[in-house]
Design a protein around this motif. Sequence first.
Motif, PDB file in Angstrom:
ATOM      1  N   GLN A  82       0.819  -1.194   0.000  1.00 20.10           N
ATOM      2  CA  GLN A  82       0.000   0.000   0.000  1.00 20.10           C
ATOM      3  C   GLN A  82       0.863   1.258   0.000  1.00 20.10           C
ATOM      4  O   GLN A  82       1.560   1.524   0.968  1.00 20.10           O
ATOM      5  N   PRO A  83       0.831   2.052  -1.066  1.00 21.36           N
ATOM      6  CA  PRO A  83       1.637   3.279  -1.075  1.00 21.36           C
ATOM      7  C   PRO A  83       0.980   4.374  -0.258  1.00 21.36           C
ATOM      8  O   PRO A  83      -0.225   4.351   0.007  1.00 21.36           O
ATOM      9  N   VAL A  84       1.780   5.327   0.148  1.00 19.12           N
ATOM     10  CA  VAL A  84       1.262   6.533   0.774  1.00 19.12           C
ATOM     11  C   VAL A  84       0.871   7.492  -0.347  1.00 19.12           C
ATOM     12  O   VAL A  84       1.703   7.859  -1.184  1.00 19.12           O
ATOM     13  N   ARG A 126       6.227   5.844   8.015  1.00 22.08           N
ATOM     14  CA  ARG A 126       6.210   4.699   7.093  1.00 22.08           C
ATOM     15  C   ARG A 126       7.154   4.906   5.915  1.00 22.08           C
ATOM     16  O   ARG A 126       7.900   3.998   5.532  1.00 22.08           O
ATOM     17  N   VAL A 127       7.119   6.094   5.352  1.00 28.69           N
ATOM     18  CA  VAL A 127       7.973   6.366   4.197  1.00 28.69           C
ATOM     19  C   VAL A 127       9.429   6.536   4.616  1.00 28.69           C
ATOM     20  O   VAL A 127      10.340   5.995   3.981  1.00 28.69           O
ATOM     21  N   ALA A 128       9.658   7.268   5.709  1.00 30.56           N
ATOM     22  CA  ALA A 128      11.028   7.579   6.118  1.00 30.56           C
ATOM     23  C   ALA A 128      11.753   6.368   6.686  1.00 30.56           C
ATOM     24  O   ALA A 128      12.929   6.143   6.374  1.00 30.56           O
ATOM     25  N   ARG A 129      11.054   5.581   7.501  1.00 31.89           N
ATOM     26  CA  ARG A 129      11.717   4.465   8.197  1.00 31.89           C
ATOM     27  C   ARG A 129      11.496   3.127   7.498  1.00 31.89           C
ATOM     28  O   ARG A 129      12.403   2.302   7.444  1.00 31.89           O
ATOM     29  N   ASP A 130      10.293   2.906   6.985  1.00 34.44           N
ATOM     30  CA  ASP A 130       9.965   1.595   6.415  1.00 34.44           C
ATOM     31  C   ASP A 130      10.051   1.565   4.896  1.00 34.44           C
ATOM     32  O   ASP A 130       9.748   0.537   4.284  1.00 34.44           O
ATOM     33  N   GLN A 131      10.439   2.696   4.301  1.00 33.38           N
ATOM     34  CA  GLN A 131      10.572   2.802   2.840  1.00 33.38           C
ATOM     35  C   GLN A 131       9.274   2.472   2.098  1.00 33.38           C
ATOM     36  O   GLN A 131       9.293   1.855   1.030  1.00 33.38           O
ATOM     37  N   ALA A 132       8.142   2.840   2.690  1.00 31.05           N
ATOM     38  CA  ALA A 132       6.874   2.664   1.980  1.00 31.05           C
ATOM     39  C   ALA A 132       6.905   3.507   0.707  1.00 31.05           C
ATOM     40  O   ALA A 132       7.458   4.607   0.698  1.00 31.05           O
ATOM     41  N   PRO A 133       6.331   3.019  -0.383  1.00 30.39           N
ATOM     42  CA  PRO A 133       6.325   3.792  -1.624  1.00 30.39           C
ATOM     43  C   PRO A 133       5.326   4.941  -1.552  1.00 30.39           C
ATOM     44  O   PRO A 133       4.434   4.953  -0.691  1.00 30.39           O
ATOM     45  N   VAL A 134       5.494   5.904  -2.431  1.00 33.28           N
ATOM     46  CA  VAL A 134       4.568   7.034  -2.492  1.00 33.28           C
ATOM     47  C   VAL A 134       3.965   7.119  -3.889  1.00 33.28           C
ATOM     48  O   VAL A 134       4.554   6.679  -4.874  1.00 33.28           O
ATOM     49  N   ARG A 135       2.775   7.678  -3.927  1.00 33.98           N
ATOM     50  CA  ARG A 135       2.102   7.917  -5.204  1.00 33.98           C
ATOM     51  C   ARG A 135       1.454   9.292  -5.142  1.00 33.98           C
ATOM     52  O   ARG A 135       0.778   9.624  -4.162  1.00 33.98           O
ATOM     53  N   VAL A 136       1.679  10.088  -6.159  1.00 35.06           N
ATOM     54  CA  VAL A 136       1.135  11.443  -6.198  1.00 35.06           C
ATOM     55  C   VAL A 136      -0.286  11.403  -6.737  1.00 35.06           C
ATOM     56  O   VAL A 136      -0.554  10.843  -7.804  1.00 35.06           O
ATOM     57  N   HIS A 137      -1.211  12.010  -6.001  1.00 34.93           N
ATOM     58  CA  HIS A 137      -2.606  12.053  -6.420  1.00 34.93           C
ATOM     59  C   HIS A 137      -2.799  13.129  -7.493  1.00 34.93           C
ATOM     60  O   HIS A 137      -2.190  14.208  -7.421  1.00 34.93           O
ATOM     61  N   PRO A 138      -3.632  12.872  -8.491  1.00 29.82           N
ATOM     62  CA  PRO A 138      -3.854  13.867  -9.551  1.00 29.82           C
ATOM     63  C   PRO A 138      -4.327  15.220  -9.028  1.00 29.82           C
ATOM     64  O   PRO A 138      -4.020  16.264  -9.626  1.00 29.82           O
TER      65      PRO A 138
END
Length: 482
Positions: A9-11, A25-37
């Motif tokens: 699940q991306p942020v 989650r992103v900084a420590r666990d390397q969760a992926p990110v997705r930019v919303h339109p």
Amino acid sequence: MALSSVPEQPVVVDGRRLTCEHVRRVARDQAPVRVHPDGVARARAAYEAVRAVQVEQPVYGRTTGVGANRSVEVTEPAHGLRLLRSHAGGAGPLLDAARTRAMLLVRLNQLAAGGSGVDPAMLDVLAEVLNRGLVPPVRTFGSIGTGDLTALASVALCLIGEAPWQYGSLEPYRLDPADALAFISSNAATVGEAALSLADARELLYASIVIAALAFLAVDGNPEPYAEAVHEARPHPGQQAVAARLRELLADQPIKPARIQDPFSYRAVPQVHGPAIDAAIHLERVLAIEMNSAGENPLVDARHRRVLHNGNFHTAYLGLALDAMRVALFQTSALSAARLSTLMEPEFTGQRPFLAAGPEGSSGLMILEYVAQSALAHLRQHAAPAALATAVVSRGVEEHATFSSQAARNTSEAVYAYRVVLSCELVATVRALRMRGLTPAPGALREAYELADAALSPVTTDRSLDEDLDQAARVLPQLAGL
């Protein structure tokens, strides 16, 4: 830095709903990110608006110099690149990867809020940087709470290919020099570190209540101070919440009070820990606004096609909230250290001094008091309000500073020290319960005890306690989850 395992699940970054837990989650666990339109659309609207406005009137940082050079007209296209090069002058050790990633995520979300005027293509570039695990070399010192200019200028130089990434590489991004100030005019590094610290602190605050309840059982505490009527009589929200949680944890436990009144470290837990809970809630509100706002100077008002020069770079709200958080952490940490001292006393546990075993004169857990007090001194050192200082820079034009960046760094240190104090209390509490032959009744406290009991060595003869403290620290997030 390769990403070893990517969560499914991306942020989603939309400029509106980023949270401290997302940052962790992103900084420590390397969760992926997705930019919303929607975030891209807001950024594009600001981008188009500022380019129309800057041909009609001066726009700070785009058609003028910055700081005391604000009245100097600038026409040379390369001015923006010179701005980045001159402002990437940080000093000190490099920020660790987690804090750097937190900064990148916060800045990405701020750009998605609209208002900067930066090319919307930048959003996808920053998302790619995060998803590929790239880390720019960002120095510790350079911000005084009025914009993390040195940190973000260093990021920009990496993006355009003028400075190397710490890990990996990226095709150079063609940054419009006019967007230089708009990109770096942000407190994203300060906000990102504060968000990480709060996520950690909140976890420890919840774990602390569980540990205090276990210590209460170990010393045969008196539950009267936690009664609902007591806290209805003085209804501070955090105090009431802590008391309610203690009542819940201690429900159905076989309690036989040994004293008519316990020491403050048990009797006043709601009154001391409650303010820390309230401070964390307030800081979370402040950070939610900071992370999800277009705190830009100048602000591009795309709706009315105008540019507004303003003071939203000033982070007094954040600095003061961080200062309050640290002072509250010190207070509750001091109470934890005081409970630890009671566990060393035969009067409270019925065991030998320092919960020792083996030959007479054994030290047992004596050293834990020293460790806890050392950590508490570290916390106290970093609890001093950063807001008590200010600065005058740029030829007197910028005559006030919040030092919120220092407040965020101090909060990271305070949280680190708080974790050590709680680890000491947990190690002593578990040993006291074991030596007394006490096992909590079924429920959350039983689960907590079993988690800690499984993690901590049962050996009670004198030995090094380093690994015990490390193991206790690893258990704290699990206790918070209960």
